[in-house]
Scaffold this motif. Sequence first.
Motif, PDB file in Angstrom:
ATOM      1  N   ASN A  23      47.545  43.297 -54.931  1.00 45.12           N
ATOM      2  CA  ASN A  23      46.403  42.487 -54.514  1.00 45.12           C
ATOM      3  C   ASN A  23      45.380  43.291 -53.718  1.00 45.12           C
ATOM      4  O   ASN A  23      44.183  43.057 -53.815  1.00 45.12           O
ATOM      5  N   GLU A  24      45.880  44.256 -52.948  1.00 47.67           N
ATOM      6  CA  GLU A  24      44.950  45.108 -52.195  1.00 47.67           C
ATOM      7  C   GLU A  24      44.093  45.934 -53.141  1.00 47.67           C
ATOM      8  O   GLU A  24      42.904  46.121 -52.913  1.00 47.67           O
ATOM      9  N   ARG A  25      44.729  46.405 -54.220  1.00 47.83           N
ATOM     10  CA  ARG A  25      43.979  47.189 -55.203  1.00 47.83           C
ATOM     11  C   ARG A  25      42.937  46.289 -55.888  1.00 47.83           C
ATOM     12  O   ARG A  25      41.785  46.674 -56.057  1.00 47.83           O
ATOM     13  N   PHE A  66      41.800  37.073 -52.875  1.00 47.91           N
ATOM     14  CA  PHE A  66      42.604  38.266 -52.588  1.00 47.91           C
ATOM     15  C   PHE A  66      42.758  38.489 -51.087  1.00 47.91           C
ATOM     16  O   PHE A  66      43.794  38.952 -50.631  1.00 47.91           O
ATOM     17  N   GLN A  67      41.726  38.132 -50.343  1.00 44.56           N
ATOM     18  CA  GLN A  67      41.811  38.316 -48.898  1.00 44.56           C
ATOM     19  C   GLN A  67      42.928  37.473 -48.300  1.00 44.56           C
ATOM     20  O   GLN A  67      43.588  37.895 -47.358  1.00 44.56           O
ATOM     21  N   VAL A  68      43.156  36.303 -48.890  1.00 47.47           N
ATOM     22  CA  VAL A  68      44.261  35.452 -48.437  1.00 47.47           C
ATOM     23  C   VAL A  68      45.596  36.109 -48.809  1.00 47.47           C
ATOM     24  O   VAL A  68      46.524  36.168 -48.008  1.00 47.47           O
ATOM     25  N   LEU A  69      45.645  36.653 -50.029  1.00 51.73           N
ATOM     26  CA  LEU A  69      46.889  37.241 -50.533  1.00 51.73           C
ATOM     27  C   LEU A  69      47.292  38.535 -49.826  1.00 51.73           C
ATOM     28  O   LEU A  69      48.452  38.919 -49.872  1.00 51.73           O
ATOM     29  N   ARG A 115      61.142  39.721 -50.012  1.00 55.98           N
ATOM     30  CA  ARG A 115      60.238  40.398 -49.094  1.00 55.98           C
ATOM     31  C   ARG A 115      59.685  41.679 -49.727  1.00 55.98           C
ATOM     32  O   ARG A 115      58.503  41.982 -49.602  1.00 55.98           O
ATOM     33  N   MET A 116      60.544  42.387 -50.445  1.00 54.08           N
ATOM     34  CA  MET A 116      60.074  43.584 -51.142  1.00 54.08           C
ATOM     35  C   MET A 116      59.096  43.222 -52.252  1.00 54.08           C
ATOM     36  O   MET A 116      58.121  43.917 -52.482  1.00 54.08           O
ATOM     37  N   ASP A 117      59.367  42.096 -52.907  1.00 53.57           N
ATOM     38  CA  ASP A 117      58.420  41.587 -53.913  1.00 53.57           C
ATOM     39  C   ASP A 117      57.079  41.317 -53.272  1.00 53.57           C
ATOM     40  O   ASP A 117      56.039  41.687 -53.804  1.00 53.57           O
ATOM     41  N   ALA A 118      57.143  40.665 -52.130  1.00 49.62           N
ATOM     42  CA  ALA A 118      55.911  40.316 -51.435  1.00 49.62           C
ATOM     43  C   ALA A 118      55.122  41.573 -51.087  1.00 49.62           C
ATOM     44  O   ALA A 118      53.902  41.601 -51.215  1.00 49.62           O
ATOM     45  N   ILE A 119      55.843  42.622 -50.675  1.00 53.56           N
ATOM     46  CA  ILE A 119      55.165  43.866 -50.313  1.00 53.56           C
ATOM     47  C   ILE A 119      54.522  44.524 -51.543  1.00 53.56           C
ATOM     48  O   ILE A 119      53.384  44.970 -51.487  1.00 53.56           O
ATOM     49  N   SER A 120      55.238  44.535 -52.668  1.00 56.36           N
ATOM     50  CA  SER A 120      54.637  45.174 -53.838  1.00 56.36           C
ATOM     51  C   SER A 120      53.489  44.338 -54.394  1.00 56.36           C
ATOM     52  O   SER A 120      52.489  44.870 -54.849  1.00 56.36           O
ATOM     53  N   ASN A 121      53.602  43.005 -54.310  1.00 58.66           N
ATOM     54  CA  ASN A 121      52.480  42.153 -54.727  1.00 58.66           C
ATOM     55  C   ASN A 121      51.269  42.390 -53.837  1.00 58.66           C
ATOM     56  O   ASN A 121      50.136  42.377 -54.303  1.00 58.66           O
ATOM     57  N   LYS A 122      51.555  42.626 -52.564  1.00 59.24           N
ATOM     58  CA  LYS A 122      50.472  42.851 -51.614  1.00 59.24           C
ATOM     59  C   LYS A 122      49.698  44.113 -52.006  1.00 59.24           C
ATOM     60  O   LYS A 122      48.472  44.124 -51.981  1.00 59.24           O
TER      61      LYS A 122
END
Length: 111
Positions: A55-57, A27-30, A45-52
Amino acid sequence: MTDTQRAELIEQLERERGTTLDKIAEFQVLVQPISPDNAIGRVSRMDAISNKAINERALHQARERLTRLENTLKRATSPEFGLCMRCRSTIPIPRLVAIPGTVVCVECAST
Ligand SMILES: [Zn+2]
């Protein structure tokens, strides 16, 4: 709890701890900052932000689990460990592994 059961429990908790550490590393990589490069389009890019955010959660949850596992491991050698705080019956090992940090048995938790 017998010594064999205790040893088995500690082994399972150590294994869980290893798995959780691996997850945290993943997760730290993600959750690395997303670079504002033009190679990815606006939508991805928006997908990447919501995935982030997801992953943070997940990273946060994995860290909390790690803390609980480590606290459980510290307490695992005490004679009181594995006894229900309310009725003093033995808490089954699978429950202690699934919910590290639990201090009550299934019956007491559901009442
Ligand atoms: Zn109980």
